[in-house]
Scaffold this active site. Sequence first.
Site, PDB file in Angstrom:
ATOM      1  N   SER A 135     -12.806  37.691 -27.100  1.00 38.99           N
ATOM      2  CA  SER A 135     -13.138  37.042 -28.359  1.00 38.99           C
ATOM      3  C   SER A 135     -14.656  36.953 -28.540  1.00 38.99           C
ATOM      4  CB  SER A 135     -12.508  35.646 -28.425  1.00 38.99           C
ATOM      5  OG  SER A 135     -13.072  34.838 -27.431  1.00 38.99           O
ATOM      6  N   GLU A 144       0.845  -1.198   0.000  1.00 44.72           N
ATOM      7  CA  GLU A 144       0.000   0.000   0.000  1.00 44.72           C
ATOM      8  C   GLU A 144       0.876   1.242   0.000  1.00 44.72           C
ATOM      9  OE1 GLU A 144      -2.188   3.393   2.013  1.00 44.72           O
ATOM     10  OE2 GLU A 144      -0.311   2.436   2.539  1.00 44.72           O
ATOM     11  N   HIS A 162     -14.716   7.722 -11.236  1.00 45.19           N
ATOM     12  CA  HIS A 162     -15.850   8.283 -10.501  1.00 45.19           C
ATOM     13  C   HIS A 162     -15.955   9.770 -10.818  1.00 45.19           C
ATOM     14  CE1 HIS A 162     -18.867   8.627  -7.423  1.00 45.19           C
ATOM     15  NE2 HIS A 162     -18.635   7.410  -6.939  1.00 45.19           N
TER      16      HIS A 162
HETATM   17 ZN   LIG Z   1      -0.856   3.215   5.962  1.00 43.82          ZN
END
Ligand SMILES: [Zn+2]
Length: 758
Positions: free
Chosen positions: A620, A418, A708
């Site tokens: 513009s 992780e 998402h």
């Molecule tokens: Zn951690």
Amino acid sequence: MTPRTRHSTFARFVALSTFGFVFFGLFTLTFAPRTSVRRDLRRFFQGTQTEFDVKRSILLNTKAENIRENSLKYTAEPHLAGTNKELAEWTRDQLQSFGWDAGIEEYEVYLNYPLDHALNLVDDNGKVIYEASLEEDVLKEDPTTGLRDRVPTFHGYSANGNVTAQFVYANYGEKGDYDLILEKTGDPDFFKGKIVITRYGGIFRGLKVKFAQDLGAKGVVIYSDPGDDSGITPENGYKTYPKGPARNPSSVQRGSVQFLSLGPGDPTTPGYPSKGAVERQDPSKYIPSIPSLPVSYRDILPILKELNGRGETFDGFEGGLEGVDYSIGPSKTSLNLYNSQDYKITPIYNVIASLTGSTYQNEAIVVGNHRDAWIAGGAADPNSGSAVLLELARVLGVLSKAGWTPTRTLTLASWDAEEYGLVGSTEWGEDHSKYISDNVLAYVNLDVAVSGSKFHSAGSPVLSALQRAVAKEIPHPSDNNTSLYDVWKKDSRAYIGNLGSGSDYTVFLDHLGVPSIDVGFSGGKGDPVYQYHSNYDSFHWMDNFVENAWEYHAAISKYVTLFAVSLSEREVVAFNVKEYALTLSKFLKAIQRKYVGASGHLSGLETESNEQKVLEKDNSGFDTSTAPWAESFDDVLKTAKEFVETAHKYDEYTSELQKDIIKDWPWYKYYKKLALLARIRVANRKLFHLEKLFLSSNGLQGREWFKHIVYAPGRYTGYAGEVFPGIVEALEDGDYENAIKWLSITKASLKSAKGLLK
Ligand SMILES: [Zn+2]
Ligand SMILES: *[C@@H]1O[C@H](CO)[C@@H](O)[C@H](O)[C@H]1NC(C)=O
Ligand SMILES: *[C@@H]1O[C@H](CO)[C@@H](O)[C@H](O)[C@H]1NC(C)=O
Ligand SMILES: *[C@@H]1O[C@H](CO)[C@@H](O)[C@H](O)[C@H]1NC(C)=O
């Protein structure tokens, strides 16, 4: 006897006994007890324990002393990502012994391990005048700090290099800090060829390096400033660890410098699993190409002093180091930064365990926590979570051995890698994306379960009502007479934050649309400084400075166990869709308020360059008063409002269904029961799919892995959640066409959500 008479006797016997059976049957059925669908289901699946029994057992059996024992085991030896397979095996064996079906899933991923490093101050003649130690002190009180095979200080995914250059100070290294310095110095090349020093804090560390790299810097040094320790400093009379709660001066925050907001996981296999002979890609989009090092405040002190009086300093740039004026530089002297890393493709080990559900197996609840740590200890990160995960498994295992089967499948994950960039969970999510999309109802994340005394929670709003309900059932560790909810409410009005990134829920929520939560206790007012990712996040620190009784660990264990079981046992999925709809509606209104004035004028833009773009567009011939995005925005808000109304009715409908479950019916109304079961099936499937309607198959711009449309890490922050990133980024950039595109994507999702619940 003639055969005929024999036959008629037999016929009479048959007739009589048939009558007897029918009479018995009718009699029994007439006086049969009325039963509820809930009871029928339990009988059918041979369950003996009620939901109440199960919850009581969880609250009574979760034991602080077991969690402390687990923590002792997990904090005793190094378990850097991809190392210590024995600890993965031990975890698997524990889970098996608790009665779970457990195994190890391996992936082959790209990781770096530290070989050597140096950080030296060099004078004009090339003479080294100061050498940073790059080491944390060994403390006799804390055995973890002196382990022979302790992990050196380094950055995950930092580039190899040996660079010597003048250096500058860039505060937190946030986008805004770099922009401010460029603007105030008027020098677009201010960072070019320099080594940039930033302090930790604010944003994900990898982005500090990315912004420096993008501006042409040669290297980055990131240090921990005591000014960010909430006043728990020696200056204010606090002793430093191990004598007191203040940061040890030699404490170093290791950590990954991956560009997390672009996409997590193995940077050589973006979007697909790192398995077997898979095709590997150039990782340079996702990780730095310049070297970086993390250092302590003691090590950086003489280096920062070199900058005193050199160049400007700005508001908010001052930290808490004595004798440093936090000037930006550049320096007169140079820094030599040397970083040597061994990069390799190496196996990592996720431990996955399951208890198969009795009834709704395709609505699994996954509870996950990572096992790898930057240091041998890691009593808070991640072992407070790992220790809790095992206790959860044991408590549910006891129930399972007593004959309980969860209604929905429960899965536990002990992730590896992780710390480098959510690698274990991301590869698993990519590997099993189809299974997860079809079968995982919710994901519950633990990471740092305990590093202080203040409860924090973030998650998808469909789960918020359940989060609050469960918190009401947990006694608060500081006082058995008050609930976790009461204290949470007093502290922060029971605030539930938005998930950005920075832990293992990311692949579930941001990539696959699985409603997720992330909870824990972290530092509150007056708590000891959390020496995150340093050797001092040790068992000794946890046991002596954070909690003696380990009751905060027990409380979070009860919370997570009860949360998962409440979700698994309730027949009608315990999602609150109105809260989802209302939350999205609130987000959208806030964005509208910030960027689009009532007349449709863009407002609230933060940087001059954006203002410039607005002016250019206006010149513009673009008329902001009738700006089409303003109209699109009103349109989206209208749809969001309709979604809220539909969702409100849907919640009423599902709570009716849940009430009917416990209603008693006579047997001959079995068709009503069947109809109820069918309606629940359909309602649950709709609840299952709701969040997935907010996925966009093309993903976010420039970071397509993030699907998402509501939840993603901020592109400039990494950790912090940004809501409706498509709309917000387009408006930030003054890109109106893109804003309209994202508004229309949003409207389509809201419409499908409304349609689904109709
Ligand atoms: Zn951690
Ligand atoms: C790194 O560069 C410095 C300065 O050029 C040099 O003195 C040193 O030997 C180099 N270190 C390594 C390991 O190459
Ligand atoms: C709360 O109750 C538990 C179990 O009954 C006990 O172990 C603990 O010491 C109590 N804590 C407080 C603060 O009263
Ligand atoms: C908890 O409540 C009981 C009964 O109301 C009381 O006797 C006890 O002193 C309370 N404990 C605390 C810590 O407030």
